[in-house]
Design an enzyme around this catalytic site. Structure first.
Site, mmCIF file in Angstrom:
data_model
loop_
_atom_site.group_PDB
_atom_site.id
_atom_site.type_symbol
_atom_site.label_atom_id
_atom_site.label_comp_id
_atom_site.label_asym_id
_atom_site.label_seq_id
_atom_site.Cartn_x
_atom_site.Cartn_y
_atom_site.Cartn_z
ATOM 1 N N ASP A 59 79.125 13.020 -11.733
ATOM 2 C CA ASP A 59 78.414 13.917 -11.288
ATOM 3 C C ASP A 59 77.037 13.485 -11.250
ATOM 4 O OD1 ASP A 59 77.515 16.807 -11.216
ATOM 5 O OD2 ASP A 59 77.487 16.969 -13.140
ATOM 6 N N ASP A 107 73.342 12.806 -5.639
ATOM 7 C CA ASP A 107 72.381 13.549 -5.343
ATOM 8 C C ASP A 107 70.911 12.979 -5.025
ATOM 9 O OD1 ASP A 107 70.473 15.626 -6.028
ATOM 10 O OD2 ASP A 107 70.682 15.626 -8.313
HETATM 11 P P1 13P Z 1 75.276 23.983 -16.661
HETATM 12 O O1 13P Z 1 75.090 23.064 -18.014
HETATM 13 O O2 13P Z 1 74.025 24.916 -16.328
HETATM 14 O O3 13P Z 1 76.512 24.814 -16.764
HETATM 15 O O4 13P Z 1 75.342 23.193 -15.463
HETATM 16 C C1 13P Z 1 76.358 22.073 -15.230
HETATM 17 C C2 13P Z 1 75.953 21.246 -14.034
HETATM 18 O O5 13P Z 1 75.597 22.001 -13.147
HETATM 19 C C3 13P Z 1 76.232 19.902 -14.156
HETATM 20 O O6 13P Z 1 76.218 19.092 -12.921
#
Ligand code: 13P
Length: 276
Positions: free
Chosen positions: A82, A104
């Site tokens: 991520d 990103d």
């Molecule tokens: P939240 O912690 O706001 O649920 O977002 C998680 C996220 O988008 C990780 O990339």
């Protein structure tokens, strides 16, 4: 072995009108609880290692740990990077065995974001790995501001990069500890019209009430909700409760294991809510 790519779980989700949870993992106990939740519900899941997780524990450890959970599961499990911040972040993750990477480049100018993403998509696809990109900026509660996704920018990005899923900014904000202002349905429809049939992704899923997630999963091209804060709140509450109930407890395994059942229950609810 049920390690899956992002495309393998999002393509049927888009076709059949549901969404898959991308859950933020910070350690063994939460990751194991989320995999158990997916198994118990018989639903796919995306286990994500984001920047915080990677600062805490080396990426080769994340790769092996999450792949171990995927390989032991009977439901599809995506091992996902991520918020990769560079081609190098993505290259390392792919080399270590992640089945999906998010790049990103949302803070860069669009041309640069497209050029970098296209190189990452080429590298990832050659390795059989899926890619998620981001156009527009998803801000942070009490922090950096959002910048909504322009549908035509999204179209260019989709066409010129060949990305497998696109994260969009449509009123969603990271790190909300309660319901946000709601997502912009008109903007989602405009982005969808410009990028179809690309699966869309909502970061900051914690701020989107469960009923809205259910409706969006069914009615739009949103196929992935990233959920972190909501489940981390469950972890914190469970940990505090355990320590209060056992004031002399000191064994790490005993203390942390007590968070797994509440996390599994909360994650099962999240997963069920995305599968109308
Ligand atoms: P939240 O912690 O706001 O649920 O977002 C998680 C996220 O988008 C990780 O990339």
């Amino acid at each position: 072995m049920t390690l899956a790519t992002l495309s393998e779980v999002l393509t049927p989700a888009l076709r059949e009108g549901y969404a898959v949870a991308g859950v933020v993992c910070l350690g063994w106990e939460d990751a194991r609880a989320y995999a158990a939740a997916a198994e118990a519900e018989g639903l796919p899941i995306i286990l994500q290692a984001g920047p915080g997780a990677r600062a805490h524990m080396p990426i080769p450890v994340w790769a092996r740990m999450l792949r171990h959970l995927a390989e032991a599961a009977t439901v599809p499990v995506v091992v996902h990077l991520d918020h990769g911040k560079s081609l190098e972040d993505c290259r390392v993750a792919i080399g270590e065995g992640f089945s999906s990477v998010m790049y990103d480049g949302s803070l860069d100018p669009l041309d640069r974001n497209i050029a970098d993403m296209a190189r990452i998509v080429e590298m990832a696809h050659a390795a059989g790995v899926s890619c998620e990109g981001e156009v527009g900026v998803v801000g942070y509660d009490g922090g950096a501001a959002s910048h909504g996704t322009d549908p035509q920018d999204a179209r260019r990005f989709a066409v010129e990069t060949g990305v497998d899923a696109l994260a969009v900014s449509v009123g969603n904000v990271h790190l909300q500890t309660g319901p946000g202002a709601g997502l912009d349905r008109a903007k989602i429809a405009a982005i969808e019209a410009a990028t179809s049939p690309l699966p869309l992704v909502i970061h900051g899923g914690s701020g989107v009430p469960q009923a809205d997630r259910t409706a969006l999963a069914r009615e739009t091209a949103i196929c992935k909700f990233n959920i972190g804060t909501e489940l981390r709140q469950t972890f914190g509450a469970a940990l505090r409760q355990t320590l209060a109930a056992h004031p002399t407890a000191f064994d790490r395994i005993e203390i942390l294991r007590a968070t797994e059942a509440p996390l599994e229950t909360a994650a099962r609810k999240v997963l069920r809510g995305l599968r109308p």
